[in-house]
Design a protein around this motif. Structure first.
Motif, short mmCIF file in Angstrom:
data_model
loop_
_atom_site.label_atom_id
_atom_site.label_comp_id
_atom_site.label_asym_id
_atom_site.label_seq_id
_atom_site.Cartn_x
_atom_site.Cartn_y
_atom_site.Cartn_z
N GLN A 13 0.82 -1.21 0.00
CA GLN A 13 0.00 0.00 0.00
C GLN A 13 0.86 1.27 0.00
OE1 GLN A 13 -3.43 -0.13 -0.15
NE2 GLN A 13 -3.18 -2.33 -0.34
N GLN A 14 2.02 1.22 0.68
CA GLN A 14 2.86 2.41 0.80
C GLN A 14 4.32 1.97 0.92
OE1 GLN A 14 1.55 4.94 3.99
NE2 GLN A 14 3.26 6.34 3.79
N GLN A 15 5.21 2.70 0.23
CA GLN A 15 6.64 2.42 0.28
C GLN A 15 7.44 3.70 0.47
OE1 GLN A 15 6.66 0.16 -3.60
NE2 GLN A 15 8.20 -1.03 -2.50
N GLU A 16 8.66 3.55 1.01
CA GLU A 16 9.58 4.68 1.09
C GLU A 16 10.10 4.97 -0.31
OE1 GLU A 16 12.65 3.32 3.71
OE2 GLU A 16 11.54 3.89 5.49
N GLN A 17 10.42 6.19 -0.55
CA GLN A 17 11.01 6.56 -1.83
C GLN A 17 12.52 6.37 -1.78
OE1 GLN A 17 9.21 7.34 -4.59
NE2 GLN A 17 7.52 6.75 -3.25
N THR A 28 6.26 0.30 3.95
CA THR A 28 5.92 0.88 5.25
C THR A 28 4.51 0.47 5.69
OG1 THR A 28 5.17 2.91 4.17
CG2 THR A 28 7.45 2.88 4.99
N PHE A 29 3.66 0.15 4.71
CA PHE A 29 2.31 -0.31 5.03
C PHE A 29 1.83 -1.23 3.91
CE2 PHE A 29 -2.36 0.06 4.73
CZ PHE A 29 -2.69 -0.45 5.98
N ALA A 44 15.09 -9.84 3.72
CA ALA A 44 15.87 -8.63 4.03
C ALA A 44 15.62 -7.56 2.97
CB ALA A 44 17.36 -8.97 4.08
N ASN A 45 15.65 -6.32 3.40
CA ASN A 45 15.52 -5.15 2.53
C ASN A 45 14.18 -5.08 1.80
OD1 ASN A 45 18.16 -4.18 3.15
ND2 ASN A 45 18.97 -5.77 1.80
N ILE A 46 13.13 -5.61 2.42
CA ILE A 46 11.79 -5.52 1.84
C ILE A 46 10.88 -4.67 2.73
CG2 ILE A 46 9.71 -6.81 1.21
CD1 ILE A 46 11.50 -9.13 0.38
N PHE A 47 10.95 -4.90 4.07
CA PHE A 47 10.06 -4.23 5.01
C PHE A 47 10.83 -3.17 5.81
CE2 PHE A 47 8.37 -8.55 4.49
CZ PHE A 47 7.10 -8.26 4.01
N ALA A 48 10.25 -1.98 5.95
CA ALA A 48 10.84 -0.91 6.75
C ALA A 48 10.70 -1.23 8.24
CB ALA A 48 10.15 0.42 6.44
N LEU A 49 11.52 -0.55 9.05
CA LEU A 49 11.36 -0.65 10.50
C LEU A 49 9.95 -0.18 10.86
CD1 LEU A 49 14.74 0.81 11.78
CD2 LEU A 49 14.02 -1.58 11.81
N GLU A 50 9.29 -0.88 11.74
CA GLU A 50 7.94 -0.56 12.21
C GLU A 50 6.89 -0.60 11.10
OE1 GLU A 50 8.05 3.01 14.57
OE2 GLU A 50 9.51 2.16 15.96
N CYS A 51 7.19 -1.29 10.01
CA CYS A 51 6.20 -1.49 8.94
C CYS A 51 4.95 -2.12 9.53
CB CYS A 51 6.80 -2.41 7.88
SG CYS A 51 5.61 -2.97 6.63
N LEU A 52 3.79 -1.72 9.02
CA LEU A 52 2.51 -2.29 9.47
C LEU A 52 1.91 -3.13 8.35
CD1 LEU A 52 0.89 0.78 11.23
CD2 LEU A 52 2.06 -1.15 12.30
N LEU A 53 1.44 -4.32 8.71
CA LEU A 53 0.70 -5.18 7.78
C LEU A 53 -0.64 -5.51 8.42
CD1 LEU A 53 3.36 -7.73 6.46
CD2 LEU A 53 2.45 -5.71 5.32
N GLN A 63 3.24 -5.54 13.29
CA GLN A 63 4.25 -4.49 13.18
C GLN A 63 5.61 -5.16 13.12
OE1 GLN A 63 4.61 -1.77 16.50
NE2 GLN A 63 5.36 -0.17 15.14
N ASN A 64 6.47 -4.68 12.20
CA ASN A 64 7.83 -5.22 12.11
C ASN A 64 8.60 -4.77 13.34
OD1 ASN A 64 10.38 -6.12 11.48
ND2 ASN A 64 10.65 -4.85 9.66
N SER A 65 8.88 -5.72 14.23
CA SER A 65 9.63 -5.42 15.46
C SER A 65 11.07 -5.89 15.33
CB SER A 65 8.96 -6.07 16.67
OG SER A 65 8.80 -7.46 16.44
N GLY A 66 11.42 -6.40 14.16
CA GLY A 66 12.79 -6.84 13.89
C GLY A 66 13.59 -5.70 13.25
N THR A 67 14.38 -6.06 12.26
CA THR A 67 15.20 -5.07 11.55
C THR A 67 14.88 -5.14 10.07
OG1 THR A 67 16.99 -6.64 11.18
CG2 THR A 67 17.06 -5.37 13.24
N VAL A 68 15.47 -4.24 9.30
CA VAL A 68 15.30 -4.29 7.86
C VAL A 68 15.96 -5.56 7.33
CG1 VAL A 68 15.92 -3.17 5.67
CG2 VAL A 68 15.11 -1.79 7.60
N ALA A 69 17.08 -5.97 7.94
CA ALA A 69 17.81 -7.16 7.49
C ALA A 69 17.12 -8.46 7.90
CB ALA A 69 19.23 -7.13 8.05
N VAL A 70 16.45 -8.46 9.05
CA VAL A 70 15.77 -9.67 9.55
C VAL A 70 14.42 -9.25 10.12
CG1 VAL A 70 15.92 -11.69 11.06
CG2 VAL A 70 18.01 -10.69 10.12
#
Length: 144
Positions: A13-17, A28-29, A44-53, A63-70
């Motif tokens: 639905q939403q991504q960082e630029q 991000t969402f 890795a490198n798909i979901f932003a920190l605190e991304c919501l699904l 909510q992504n409670s991990g990292t961008v890498a994991v």
């Protein structure tokens, strides 16, 4: 609808630029259907920190409670949403039936029983006299 073949159950639905420091467009969402979010280093490198699904099946918001890498996911809301509708009127209650008098508590005395023949001093007529003859435990004769 935007998607990524590595995460087919997710609708982005939403991504960082992309910026000067990163070429990734981190999610991000998004929404997910039919399963739990994708987790681990494979993603890795798909979901932003605190991304919501948001789970479209209505079971949770993750909510992504991990990292961008994991990425790792924590449920931050669950259950069906929405207000409960109004309660209808209470239905008709019928009348209570008649309850008769109870045994020992009754104030009504029952009828007097039948009084047999005689005047209370003399017994009534005597019935026939019968003789039963028993030999070795067997009835062998009856006399009236």
């Amino acid at each position: 609808m935007k998607s990524n073949p590595l995460i087919p159950l997710v609708d982005i639905q939403q991504q960082e630029q992309p910026s000067n420091t990163s070429s990734y467009q981190l999610i991000t969402f998004g929404t997910i259907t039919g399963g739990t979010p994708y987790a681990g280093a494979t993603y890795a490198n798909i979901f932003a920190l605190e991304c919501l699904l948001q789970d479209l099946d209505g079971s949770a918001v993750y909510q992504n409670s991990g990292t961008v890498a994991v990425p790792a996911w924590t449920v931050i809301g669950s259950g069906a949403a929405g207000a409960t509708g109004p309660t209808g009127p209470t239905g008709y209650t019928g009348y209570t039936g008649y309850t008769g008098p109870s045994g020992a508590d009754s104030t009504v005395t029952g009828p007097t029983g039948y009084t047999g023949p005689g005047n209370g001093y003399n017994a009534g007529p005597t019935g026939p006299i019968a003789t039963i003859t028993v030999v070795d435990g067997l009835v062998t004769d009856i006399t009236v």
